[in-house]
Design a protein around this motif. Structure first.
Motif, PDB file in Angstrom:
ATOM      1  N   LEU A   1      -9.873  -1.136   5.077  1.00  0.00           N
ATOM      2  CA  LEU A   1      -9.753  -0.837   2.882  1.00  0.00           C
ATOM      3  C   LEU A   1      -9.239  -2.996   2.515  1.00  0.00           C
ATOM      4  O   LEU A   1      -9.426  -3.321   1.387  1.00  0.00           O
ATOM      5  CB  LEU A   1      -8.490  -0.421   2.725  1.00  0.00           C
ATOM      6  N   GLU A   2      -8.350  -3.101   4.038  1.00  0.00           N
ATOM      7  CA  GLU A   2      -8.027  -4.771   3.031  1.00  0.00           C
ATOM      8  C   GLU A   2      -8.130  -5.885   4.395  1.00  0.00           C
ATOM      9  O   GLU A   2      -7.725  -5.305   6.034  1.00  0.00           O
ATOM     10  CB  GLU A   2      -5.938  -4.953   3.065  1.00  0.00           C
TER      11      GLU A   2
ATOM     12  N   GLU B   1      -7.052  -0.123   7.990  1.00  0.00           N
ATOM     13  CA  GLU B   1      -7.479   0.655   7.674  1.00  0.00           C
ATOM     14  C   GLU B   1      -7.309   1.918   6.862  1.00  0.00           C
ATOM     15  O   GLU B   1      -6.129   2.370   7.267  1.00  0.00           O
ATOM     16  CB  GLU B   1      -9.062   1.153   8.387  1.00  0.00           C
ATOM     17  N   TYR B   2      -8.355   2.414   6.067  1.00  0.00           N
ATOM     18  CA  TYR B   2      -7.532   3.998   5.994  1.00  0.00           C
ATOM     19  C   TYR B   2      -8.614   5.454   6.325  1.00  0.00           C
ATOM     20  O   TYR B   2      -9.805   4.813   6.019  1.00  0.00           O
ATOM     21  CB  TYR B   2      -7.890   3.723   4.185  1.00  0.00           C
TER      22      TYR B   2
ATOM     23  N   ALA C   1      -9.456   4.882  -2.326  1.00  0.00           N
ATOM     24  CA  ALA C   1      -8.532   5.560  -1.535  1.00  0.00           C
ATOM     25  C   ALA C   1      -7.022   5.518  -2.281  1.00  0.00           C
ATOM     26  O   ALA C   1      -6.442   7.458  -1.509  1.00  0.00           O
ATOM     27  CB  ALA C   1      -7.758   3.813  -0.646  1.00  0.00           C
TER      28      ALA C   1
ATOM     29  N   ARG D   1     -11.976  -0.647  -3.411  1.00  0.00           N
ATOM     30  CA  ARG D   1     -11.770   0.167  -2.033  1.00  0.00           C
ATOM     31  C   ARG D   1     -10.931   0.440  -2.526  1.00  0.00           C
ATOM     32  O   ARG D   1      -9.944   2.070  -1.992  1.00  0.00           O
ATOM     33  CB  ARG D   1     -12.464  -0.300  -0.480  1.00  0.00           C
ATOM     34  N   GLY D   2      -9.409   0.126  -2.593  1.00  0.00           N
ATOM     35  CA  GLY D   2      -8.191   0.112  -2.898  1.00  0.00           C
ATOM     36  C   GLY D   2      -8.207   1.225  -4.302  1.00  0.00           C
ATOM     37  O   GLY D   2      -7.310   3.333  -3.866  1.00  0.00           O
TER      38      GLY D   2
ATOM     39  N   TRP E   1       1.403  -1.220   0.111  1.00  0.00           N
ATOM     40  CA  TRP E   1      -0.175   0.146   0.240  1.00  0.00           C
ATOM     41  C   TRP E   1       0.922   1.160   0.291  1.00  0.00           C
ATOM     42  O   TRP E   1       0.159   1.819  -0.374  1.00  0.00           O
ATOM     43  CB  TRP E   1      -1.097  -0.045   0.958  1.00  0.00           C
TER      44      TRP E   1
END
Ligand code: ATP
Length: 509
Positions: free
Chosen positions: A337-338, A324-325, A388, A384-385, A293
């Motif tokens: 996020l993952e 989490e972002y 972000a 979601r990536g 990331w």
């Protein structure tokens, strides 16, 4: 470029509307069926969005399958890829627990006719017991909460209340609660189970015997093919199987743009290892995923690593760390996020039992040793990536005509460079076209001839193109071009025949 990004703050709630507007204006993301008014929870990726998504997807695939990391023993680890069907034998979902258990507690609101996931609703209860309790979505912004307090509690501060979760609130207290979209208290029903899997019928007859499900996660196809992969390739435990693809969940409250959608994409790795090695591999994958990331442009200080307390773990998981972002709508918090989960050997055990196929792994050095490997699963949202990356890249800048630029790393940027002849005249346009034809062999580049140069720079800033090459009179005189760097807007002249190499080096940064 990644180091520089640490200095700019994560976007605030105020930016989210602007980010959504920019995504539509510049062709990143559109509402699905836009001309019919959209469809809640579904999104289309436009010309630039699909490039951004592919860049993130391809990087994940490269880092996992093409060039997997070096393992803790200094040797490269083994990971192979897979692309399994979205619709599988429905027994698969009985074994995985999705038919019986992919049930979330739902509450209906008798007033607004809306339905909510009980574990997604936060309840504010007044510390002094005076006045109504307020329920709202856990992803609601601070602004939304303040508005509700103004409306229903004459603007009392949130500090007068205690936060709790609706699914942990006794049903006896429900009559005091005003639902998220209700005016009166007491309109929320008792929580009931609701299955989030979309279903359809395979074949002409729409009977129960033909009922099939759209996969709610990509990992099941990996477990179903564990034996096929072992038997057909030379992989040995420990090894991984990776898959990227669509997943579907009938989310009750899709919200926050593409963050919670009903159709989305996941990038999942199932890492099969011996039970004794789980702690080592778990830590290994947490570190690898952090590096990933960070390498695509999310600074670690905008991420939060949530070690899920034992009581909140999924039934099959012995440990889960959520990455989490700090999304603009996360308020002071973070959103997932993952997830990296130790799934034990739950999935292989279940599929072995339900299918009656033998899924045990035989130790190649000792054929008396047979076991079901344990699994570490880094499961990331591709959609979601993308969100972000967009949020992180979004950088308001009043000093430039566009008022904003997208600070993508060169590798993630949908367009790596733009070639801009100063004018549309032949003496500028011809060398620009030649440069474009040369660069497009290796890079995603734009040739933009029309409009004044300021407007063209502004467009490239807004879509996050890291470099612009401008061809002017001097180009014909001394074979040089101007390079404009997106973040600093600094310009320098470089030789025309060095442009290709210049970009190649920058792409690696
Ligand atoms: P959440 O708690 O946000 O519903 P989850 O814990 O159910 O997520 P997982 O089942 O662990 O999610 O799925 C793995 C990843 O898939 C998540 O980290 C997220 O990035 C992505 N994902 C899950 N649900 C959605 C969704 N509805 N829309 C977009 N991405 C999703």
């Amino acid at each position: 470029m990644a180091a520089e990004k640490n200095t700019h703050a994560a976007p605030t709630a105020k930016d989210m509307k602007d980010i959504v507007a920019l995504c539509k204006r510049r062709g990143f993301i559109f509402a699905a069926s836009d001309i019919y008014g959209g469809l809640n929870g579904f999104w289309d990726y436009g010309p630039l969005g699909v490039e951004l998504k592919n860049n993130l997807r391809d990087r994940w695939w490269r880092d996992m399958v093409v060039t997997p990391p070096i393992g803790p023993d200094g040797q490269p680890i083994e990971i192979v890829g897979l692309d399994s069907a979205i619709i599988q034998n429905p027994k698969c979902w009985e074994a995985s627990g999705h038919v019986g258990g992919f049930n979330d507690p739902m509450v209906d609101c008798k007033e607004s006719k809306k339905r909510y996931r009980a574990d997604h609703l936060i309840v504010l209860s007044p510390n002094d017991g005076q006045g109504p309790w307020l329920a709202f979505d856990k992803e609601a912004s601070a602004d939304e909460i303040a508005q509700r307090l103004k409306k229903h509690a004459r603007g009392r501060p949130e500090s007068d209340y205690t936060r709790g979760q609706l699914d942990k609130t006794p049903v006896a207290d429900f009559p005091k609660i005003i639902g998220p979209d209700a005016k009166e208290p007491g309109t929320l029903t008792e929580p009931r189970q609701f299955n989030m899997m979309f279903h359809s019928y395979a074949g002409a007859a729409a009977g129960e015997e033909n009922k099939v499900y759209l996969r709610p996660e990509t990992c099941a196809g990996i477990f179903l093919n564990f034996k096929n992969v072992l038997d057909s390739s030379r992989v040995r435990v420990p090894f991984g199987i990776a898959q990227i693809g669509k997943a579907f969940r009938n989310e009750v409250t899709p919200r926050n743009f593409i963050f919670r959608s009903r159709e989305f994409e996941q990038m999942e790795l199932e890492w099969f290892c011996h039970q004794d090695d789980v702690p080592m591999w778990f830590d290994f994958w947490v570190e690898q995923r952090k590096k990933f990331w960070e390498s695509v442009g999310l600074p670690l200080n905008h991420l939060h690593f949530y070690d899920t307390p034992k009581a909140d773990l999924a039934h099959y998981s012995a440990r889960t760390i959520d990455f989490e972002y700090q999304f603009p709508f996360s308020g002071d918090g973070f959103d997932e996020l993952e997830g990296i989960a130790h799934r034990g050997n739950f999935d292989l055990t279940q599929h072995q039992e339900f299918s009656k196929a033998k899924l045990e792994y035989m130790d190649p050095t000792d054929n008396t040793k047979r076991y079901l490997p344990h699994v570490i699963e880094p499961s990331a949202g591709l959609s979601r990536g993308v969100l972000a990356l967009l949020c992180e890249a979004y950088t308001p800048d009043p000093n430039r005509p566009s008022g904003v630029y997208l600070n993508f790393t060169p590798a993630m940027a949908p367009k790596k460079a733009a070639i801009l002849p100063l004018t549309a005249k032949e003496e500028h346009a011809a060398p620009a076209t030649n440069l474009y034809l040369e660069l497009r062999e290796d890079f995603a580049v734009d040739l933009d001839i029309k409009q004044n140069i300021g407007k063209r720079y502004a467009r490239q800033d807004e879509i996050g193109t890291p470099f612009c090459f401008t061809i002017d009179d001097q180009t014909n005189a001394d074979q040089t071009v101007t390079v404009r760097e997106r973040n600093t807007m600094a310009q320098e002249r470089i030789s025309l025949d060095k442009v290709h190499e210049y970009l190649r080096v920058k792409m690696k940064a």
